[in-house]
Motif scaffolding. Structure first.
Motif, mmCIF file in Angstrom:
data_model
loop_
_atom_site.group_PDB
_atom_site.id
_atom_site.type_symbol
_atom_site.label_atom_id
_atom_site.label_comp_id
_atom_site.label_asym_id
_atom_site.label_seq_id
_atom_site.Cartn_x
_atom_site.Cartn_y
_atom_site.Cartn_z
ATOM 1 N N MET A 8 0.796 -1.203 0.021
ATOM 2 C CA MET A 8 0.017 0.115 -0.115
ATOM 3 C C MET A 8 0.913 1.248 -0.137
ATOM 4 S SD MET A 8 -2.719 1.524 3.035
ATOM 5 C CE MET A 8 -2.560 -0.176 3.688
ATOM 6 N N LYS A 9 0.618 2.226 -0.597
ATOM 7 C CA LYS A 9 1.210 3.606 -0.973
ATOM 8 C C LYS A 9 0.894 4.368 0.378
ATOM 9 C CE LYS A 9 1.959 7.650 -3.483
ATOM 10 N NZ LYS A 9 0.932 8.369 -4.258
ATOM 11 N N VAL A 10 1.842 4.789 1.172
ATOM 12 C CA VAL A 10 1.428 5.559 2.153
ATOM 13 C C VAL A 10 2.127 7.003 2.030
ATOM 14 C CG1 VAL A 10 1.590 5.807 4.870
ATOM 15 C CG2 VAL A 10 1.150 3.720 3.750
ATOM 16 N N GLN A 11 1.448 8.033 2.330
ATOM 17 C CA GLN A 11 1.878 9.239 2.009
ATOM 18 C C GLN A 11 1.804 9.954 3.587
ATOM 19 O OE1 GLN A 11 -0.159 11.931 -0.658
ATOM 20 N NE2 GLN A 11 1.112 13.701 0.052
ATOM 21 N N VAL A 12 3.150 10.312 3.768
ATOM 22 C CA VAL A 12 3.184 10.980 5.295
ATOM 23 C C VAL A 12 3.418 12.378 5.353
ATOM 24 C CG1 VAL A 12 4.201 10.622 7.882
ATOM 25 C CG2 VAL A 12 3.981 8.755 6.056
ATOM 26 N N GLN A 13 2.806 13.398 6.199
ATOM 27 C CA GLN A 13 3.026 14.630 6.208
ATOM 28 C C GLN A 13 3.131 14.934 7.451
ATOM 29 O OE1 GLN A 13 0.010 16.881 4.582
ATOM 30 N NE2 GLN A 13 0.032 16.340 2.477
ATOM 31 N N SER A 14 4.251 15.754 8.012
ATOM 32 C CA SER A 14 4.549 16.172 9.402
ATOM 33 C C SER A 14 4.378 17.633 9.467
ATOM 34 C CB SER A 14 5.740 15.406 9.929
ATOM 35 O OG SER A 14 6.881 15.978 9.043
ATOM 36 N N LEU A 15 3.566 18.106 10.097
ATOM 37 C CA LEU A 15 3.403 19.635 10.571
ATOM 38 C C LEU A 15 4.003 20.020 11.631
ATOM 39 C CD1 LEU A 15 -0.451 19.587 9.749
ATOM 40 C CD2 LEU A 15 1.373 20.134 8.216
ATOM 41 N N HIS A 16 4.976 21.109 11.625
ATOM 42 C CA HIS A 16 5.530 21.823 12.751
ATOM 43 C C HIS A 16 6.860 21.137 13.016
ATOM 44 C CE1 HIS A 16 2.161 24.575 12.717
ATOM 45 N NE2 HIS A 16 1.496 23.483 12.944
ATOM 46 N N PHE A 17 7.090 19.787 12.328
ATOM 47 C CA PHE A 17 8.578 19.382 12.788
ATOM 48 C C PHE A 17 8.809 18.314 11.778
ATOM 49 C CE2 PHE A 17 5.262 16.031 13.360
ATOM 50 C CZ PHE A 17 5.945 14.805 13.380
ATOM 51 N N ASP A 18 9.995 17.793 11.839
ATOM 52 C CA ASP A 18 10.600 16.790 10.487
ATOM 53 C C ASP A 18 10.440 15.248 11.000
ATOM 54 O OD1 ASP A 18 11.103 18.632 8.759
ATOM 55 O OD2 ASP A 18 13.158 19.023 9.731
ATOM 56 N N ALA A 19 9.646 14.479 10.512
ATOM 57 C CA ALA A 19 9.479 13.200 10.972
ATOM 58 C C ALA A 19 10.736 12.581 10.830
ATOM 59 C CB ALA A 19 8.133 12.437 10.327
ATOM 60 N N ASP A 20 11.044 11.395 11.983
ATOM 61 C CA ASP A 20 12.134 10.573 11.845
ATOM 62 C C ASP A 20 11.909 9.385 10.878
ATOM 63 O OD1 ASP A 20 14.404 9.522 12.280
ATOM 64 O OD2 ASP A 20 14.140 8.519 14.326
ATOM 65 N N VAL A 21 12.874 8.936 10.210
ATOM 66 C CA VAL A 21 12.569 7.729 9.337
ATOM 67 C C VAL A 21 12.022 6.647 10.122
ATOM 68 C CG1 VAL A 21 13.805 6.046 7.925
ATOM 69 C CG2 VAL A 21 14.701 8.512 7.628
#
Length: 98
Positions: A1-14
């Motif tokens: 499944m294709k998952v698109q992740v957006q993080s607001l007000h910070f950078d998400a860790d791998v």
């Protein structure tokens, strides 16, 4: 499944993105026709429970949604995945009934 992740007000860790991907891939065992998922990670300014996860799961004919707030993104993702699992089961029962 294709998952698109957006993080607001910070950078998400791998590691966090991988964790979310694994949790959502487990949902494929319940319903293998899921198209894609959109995940929004948000930091709030409200005390200890300040991390919100929103997941939109696109399945044929419908869009399933879950939003949870918790002290960590992992815990909120767990709760969202469980809520989406229940929604998928209801969706499948509705399809079979027709």
């Amino acid at each position: 499944m294709k998952v698109q992740v957006q993080s607001l007000h910070f950078d998400a860790d791998v590691k966090l993105i991988d964790f979310i991907q694994k949790k959502l891939d487990k949902l494929d065992t319940f319903y293998d026709r899921t198209i894609d998922a959109e995940v929004i990670l948000r930091l709030n300014n409200e005390g200890i429970q300040n991390k919100t996860v929103e997941i939109k799961l696109n399945v044929p004919g419908e869009q399933l949604f879950a939003q949870k707030t918790n002290g960590s993104f992992e815990a909120a993702t767990d709760h969202c995945a469980e809520a989406l699992r229940r929604q998928i089961k209801k969706h499948k029962e509705k399809i079979v009934a027709h």
